[in-house]
Enzyme design. Sequence first.
Site, mmCIF file in Angstrom:
data_model
loop_
_atom_site.group_PDB
_atom_site.id
_atom_site.type_symbol
_atom_site.label_atom_id
_atom_site.label_comp_id
_atom_site.label_asym_id
_atom_site.label_seq_id
_atom_site.Cartn_x
_atom_site.Cartn_y
_atom_site.Cartn_z
ATOM 1 N N GLN A 141 5.208 58.104 34.189
ATOM 2 C CA GLN A 141 5.269 57.254 35.379
ATOM 3 C C GLN A 141 6.690 57.171 35.936
ATOM 4 O O GLN A 141 6.895 57.169 37.154
ATOM 5 C CB GLN A 141 4.740 55.862 35.037
ATOM 6 C CG GLN A 141 3.257 55.846 34.666
ATOM 7 C CD GLN A 141 2.854 54.600 33.890
ATOM 8 O OE1 GLN A 141 3.613 53.642 33.772
ATOM 9 N NE2 GLN A 141 1.646 54.615 33.349
ATOM 10 N N GLY A 183 5.551 53.390 26.637
ATOM 11 C CA GLY A 183 6.002 52.013 26.490
ATOM 12 C C GLY A 183 5.132 51.073 27.299
ATOM 13 O O GLY A 183 4.291 51.504 28.090
ATOM 14 N N CYS A 202 3.216 59.057 29.202
ATOM 15 C CA CYS A 202 2.719 57.733 29.565
ATOM 16 C C CYS A 202 3.720 57.006 30.473
ATOM 17 O O CYS A 202 3.894 57.402 31.615
ATOM 18 C CB CYS A 202 2.373 56.934 28.314
ATOM 19 S SG CYS A 202 1.174 55.615 28.630
ATOM 20 N N LEU A 203 4.413 55.972 29.997
ATOM 21 C CA LEU A 203 5.416 55.319 30.830
ATOM 22 C C LEU A 203 6.486 56.324 31.259
ATOM 23 O O LEU A 203 6.978 56.276 32.397
ATOM 24 C CB LEU A 203 6.058 54.147 30.090
ATOM 25 C CG LEU A 203 7.127 53.373 30.872
ATOM 26 C CD1 LEU A 203 6.536 52.715 32.113
ATOM 27 C CD2 LEU A 203 7.799 52.325 29.987
ATOM 28 N N GLY A 207 -2.137 50.974 31.457
ATOM 29 C CA GLY A 207 -2.750 50.140 32.468
ATOM 30 C C GLY A 207 -2.297 50.460 33.870
ATOM 31 O O GLY A 207 -2.758 49.837 34.828
ATOM 32 N N SER A 265 3.149 49.980 23.000
ATOM 33 C CA SER A 265 2.564 49.839 24.331
ATOM 34 C C SER A 265 1.592 48.666 24.423
ATOM 35 O O SER A 265 1.179 48.288 25.524
ATOM 36 C CB SER A 265 1.855 51.137 24.739
ATOM 37 O OG SER A 265 2.801 52.174 24.944
ATOM 38 N N ASN A 318 -3.600 55.075 26.362
ATOM 39 C CA ASN A 318 -3.305 53.654 26.295
ATOM 40 C C ASN A 318 -2.355 53.307 27.442
ATOM 41 O O ASN A 318 -1.148 53.327 27.280
ATOM 42 C CB ASN A 318 -2.672 53.274 24.951
ATOM 43 C CG ASN A 318 -2.244 51.818 24.905
ATOM 44 O OD1 ASN A 318 -2.693 51.007 25.714
ATOM 45 N ND2 ASN A 318 -1.361 51.481 23.980
ATOM 46 N N GLY A 337 4.174 47.651 29.924
ATOM 47 C CA GLY A 337 4.613 46.970 31.129
ATOM 48 C C GLY A 337 4.486 47.763 32.412
ATOM 49 O O GLY A 337 4.037 48.910 32.443
ATOM 50 N N HIS A 391 -1.826 60.583 25.629
ATOM 51 C CA HIS A 391 -1.021 60.651 24.407
ATOM 52 C C HIS A 391 -1.338 61.921 23.620
ATOM 53 O O HIS A 391 -2.310 61.967 22.868
ATOM 54 C CB HIS A 391 -1.255 59.407 23.541
ATOM 55 C CG HIS A 391 -0.664 58.167 24.132
ATOM 56 N ND1 HIS A 391 0.575 57.683 23.773
ATOM 57 C CD2 HIS A 391 -1.132 57.340 25.091
ATOM 58 C CE1 HIS A 391 0.838 56.595 24.472
ATOM 59 N NE2 HIS A 391 -0.174 56.372 25.285
ATOM 60 N N GLU A 406 0.262 62.894 21.184
ATOM 61 C CA GLU A 406 0.544 62.602 19.776
ATOM 62 C C GLU A 406 -0.491 61.677 19.168
ATOM 63 O O GLU A 406 -0.358 61.273 18.023
ATOM 64 C CB GLU A 406 1.932 61.955 19.660
ATOM 65 C CG GLU A 406 1.993 60.463 19.948
ATOM 66 C CD GLU A 406 1.786 60.101 21.410
ATOM 67 O OE1 GLU A 406 1.570 58.921 21.716
ATOM 68 O OE2 GLU A 406 1.839 61.019 22.268
#
Length: 363
Positions: free
Chosen positions: A256, A224, A252-253, A296, A47, A294, A226, A336, A338
């Site tokens: 989303q 991931g 996370c990604l 953005g 990431s 982690n 981006g 996260h 994990e």
Amino acid sequence: MSNNIYLVLEDGSVFSGQSFGADTTAYGEVVFNTSMAGYQEMLTDPSYAGQILVLTYPLIGNYGTNSQDNESAQVHARGLVCHEYCKIPSNCACKATLDEYLEKNNVPAIYGIDTRELTKKLRQKGVMMGVLTNQMSPEQALTALKQQPSYDEINFLDEVACKQQECFTAETEKYRLALVDCGVKRNIIHILNSLGASVTVYPHNASAQEILSSEPDGVFLSPGPGDPAKLDYLTATVKEIINNKTPLMGICLGHQMIGRAFGLKTFKLKFGHRGGNHPVQDTDSKKVYISAQNHGYAVTADNLPSGLEVSFINLNDNTIEGLRHTTLPIMSIQYHAEGSPGPMDSKYLFERFLQMIDQYKKH
């Protein structure tokens, strides 16, 4: 290890320090992480692809590096920034200094700058592109930086995800999962294997038909790098998986992408959430967990479709940290579970997903 090196930001700010790691130039989005340990795990977290990592903890490198703490097969962060670098580490597991590790992986680093000043700048102005170089003057570096694409313009998944299907078998197999690799960390697969789930990993651009062809018990969407808004092809794949009513979890990604598949928007946070000390609250129990994060980007809370609920919120800024569906076997978390090193309070969410699969099988 050479001497002077510059970190130049797109607003013209210049930070001068001492160089370690590789003698090369790196461009990337400059972001900060507030964790007190885990620099090797951060560097190898997919990431962080396309980013220059600033560590707010003042002393870095004191325990060196080893062969066990990598979260992927390579370093993905493009550069490293710290206040003080420890040249002589002390740890029984140490196999190489951080300087040697970064040089081997062709990643430049800088120490001796005021990381508090830099972090405050990123908090006030937001993350921005930067260049880390010991090969150009600050003026030359700024000119070169302006020629680079911005972080938001790049799809990094081709860079970080697997290119072909891979299998990771549990010792005692109770479940078979398909995992869509957008930049998965090794610890996710390790935890799932330890809970009796064998995992087949698919490239991020695999079709829903490919992913579902082996009739897995559930599908897992990995974290991931981006902008999720650039991944319409993945949104379409997730929609097909949802329509198939296969149990689905995203981190996370992956979280989303589930949100976008249900029609929610995503937006870029001013400076992101990166570190091991972010408080999130379960909207049902009101229990607060300290989480590793982690990311953005975040999912908007506007216009939640029928059946989709917010399961966790971030207590720092009230952004969405988790979603669940009331009738479909779907759950997601932004943070996260994990995270390693980091708080393991949320590891139970992997077990919750497997319990969801058990309940779905009964129907």
